[in-house]
Design a protein around this motif. Structure first.
Motif, PDB file in Angstrom:
ATOM      1  N   GLY A 115      11.508   5.396   1.656  1.00  0.00           N
ATOM      2  CA  GLY A 115      10.469   4.425   1.336  1.00  0.00           C
ATOM      3  C   GLY A 115       9.251   4.528   2.243  1.00  0.00           C
ATOM      4  O   GLY A 115       8.222   3.902   1.968  1.00  0.00           O
TER       5      GLY A 115
ATOM      6  N   CYS B 160       2.395  -2.422   4.120  1.00  0.00           N
ATOM      7  CA  CYS B 160       3.482  -2.173   3.174  1.00  0.00           C
ATOM      8  C   CYS B 160       4.807  -2.470   3.860  1.00  0.00           C
ATOM      9  O   CYS B 160       5.136  -1.851   4.876  1.00  0.00           O
TER      10      CYS B 160
ATOM     11  N   PRO C 215      -5.580  -0.602  -5.591  1.00  0.00           N
ATOM     12  CA  PRO C 215      -4.300  -0.738  -6.293  1.00  0.00           C
ATOM     13  C   PRO C 215      -4.479  -1.254  -7.717  1.00  0.00           C
ATOM     14  O   PRO C 215      -5.571  -1.692  -8.105  1.00  0.00           O
TER      15      PRO C 215
ATOM     16  N   ARG D 160      -6.184   1.214   2.828  1.00  0.00           N
ATOM     17  CA  ARG D 160      -5.832   1.844   1.558  1.00  0.00           C
ATOM     18  C   ARG D 160      -6.666   3.093   1.280  1.00  0.00           C
ATOM     19  O   ARG D 160      -7.855   3.165   1.598  1.00  0.00           O
TER      20      ARG D 160
ATOM     21  N   CYS E  67       0.841  -1.201   0.000  1.00  0.00           N
ATOM     22  CA  CYS E  67       0.000   0.000   0.000  1.00  0.00           C
ATOM     23  C   CYS E  67       0.877   1.253   0.000  1.00  0.00           C
ATOM     24  O   CYS E  67       1.704   1.443   0.895  1.00  0.00           O
ATOM     25  N   LYS E  68       0.703   2.081  -1.020  1.00  0.00           N
ATOM     26  CA  LYS E  68       1.545   3.277  -1.162  1.00  0.00           C
ATOM     27  C   LYS E  68       1.037   4.452  -0.323  1.00  0.00           C
ATOM     28  O   LYS E  68       1.821   5.262   0.158  1.00  0.00           O
ATOM     29  N   LYS E  69      -0.273   4.550  -0.154  1.00  0.00           N
ATOM     30  CA  LYS E  69      -0.857   5.675   0.573  1.00  0.00           C
ATOM     31  C   LYS E  69      -2.039   5.181   1.395  1.00  0.00           C
ATOM     32  O   LYS E  69      -2.931   4.519   0.881  1.00  0.00           O
TER      33      LYS E  69
ATOM     34  N   LEU F  88       5.575   8.467   2.411  1.00  0.00           N
ATOM     35  CA  LEU F  88       4.140   8.568   2.143  1.00  0.00           C
ATOM     36  C   LEU F  88       3.308   7.802   3.164  1.00  0.00           C
ATOM     37  O   LEU F  88       2.099   8.022   3.263  1.00  0.00           O
ATOM     38  N   LYS F  89       3.955   6.887   3.889  1.00  0.00           N
ATOM     39  CA  LYS F  89       3.213   6.053   4.828  1.00  0.00           C
ATOM     40  C   LYS F  89       3.185   6.623   6.245  1.00  0.00           C
ATOM     41  O   LYS F  89       2.194   6.510   6.968  1.00  0.00           O
TER      42      LYS F  89
ATOM     43  N   ILE G 162       8.833  -2.173   4.159  1.00  0.00           N
ATOM     44  CA  ILE G 162       9.687  -1.039   3.786  1.00  0.00           C
ATOM     45  C   ILE G 162      11.160  -1.337   4.076  1.00  0.00           C
ATOM     46  O   ILE G 162      11.533  -1.692   5.195  1.00  0.00           O
TER      47      ILE G 162
END
Length: 224
Positions: free
Chosen positions: A73, A168, A208, A204, A20-22, A76-77, A170
């Motif tokens: 990395g 996510c 995605p 999320r 999950c990016k964001k 954004l999280k 990292i």
């Protein structure tokens, strides 16, 4: 639940899981759900059952902000993840065959009789010295511990996916700088622990892209 249903549920969870990016900062994981994720991490397998990991859960926003500039990395999280974990691995002082920590695990946690402890210590010593040559450097020992933390990490992400929680893993960070920050905050004894990886958990913000993977035939070789 029959076997086919179980298999379908497992595959469904893996198809749901993605890096999950964001995250949606308005949604928080309940204490009960996150304790379930941590319990799965605790129950994960480790070499000899010696559990080299420690889960450092960073919920303090000020510390998250300090980590962010040296963790590309995680940028954004960190602001919106419901829960953010720094996974630590033990180092040589704890993982070496004759350490107090190893004795503690066998005596107080595994509750083994002394004759079995003596046998296991000899086997563990031989493994470290000869099989994996872990005593050649402190880095070799640390890397061995880090590899095991990824088992717990994978299991926790899968457990989260089963109940609709995103995650996510990292690795995008400067280990030295992150460790110095945590040490300064009184959260890390760098003699005994180092940072292995990080993980963010939450919900999320958007759906995605579909998963992309090579065919199974390109990843598997049968030896009959």
């Amino acid at each position: 639940m029959d076997k086919e249903n179980v298999k379908n549920q497992v595959l469904k969870a893996y198809k749901f899981r993605h890096a999950c990016k964001k995250f949606d900062g308005t949604k928080k994981i309940s204490d009960d759900d996150f304790n379930y994720i941590l319990e799965v991490g605790k129950l994960s397998p480790s070499s000899f059952g010696f559990i080299p990991w420690k889960f450092l859960i960073i919920q303090n926003n000020e510390i998250r902000e300090k980590i962010s500039p040296v963790s590309w990395g995680a940028k954004l999280k960190l602001p919106d993840a419901s829960h953010f974990i720094v996974i630590l691995s033990r180092k040589t002082p704890d993982l070496i065959y004759n350490s107090k920590y190893i004795s503690h695990i066998m005596e107080d946690v595994q509750k083994l009789p002394q004759n079995i402890i003596n046998q296991r210590k000899k086997g563990y010593e031989n493994f470290q010295k000869n099989d994996f040559k872990l005593l050649e450097s402190d880095r070799a020992m640390f890397d061995w511990g880090c590899k095991q933390t990824y088992i717990a990490l994978g299991n926790m992400m899968t457990a989260a996916a089963f109940i609709g929680i995103d995650s996510c893993p990292i690795e995008g960070f400067n280990r030295e700088k992150v460790e110095k920050i945590l040490e300064k905050e009184g959260l890390l004894d760098r003699e005994k622990f180092g940072v292995s990886c990080m993980a963010a958990f939450g919900y999320r913000q958007k759906e995605p892209r579909p998963k992309t993977r090579p065919d199974l035939k390109d990843l598997v070789q049968w030896v009959r």
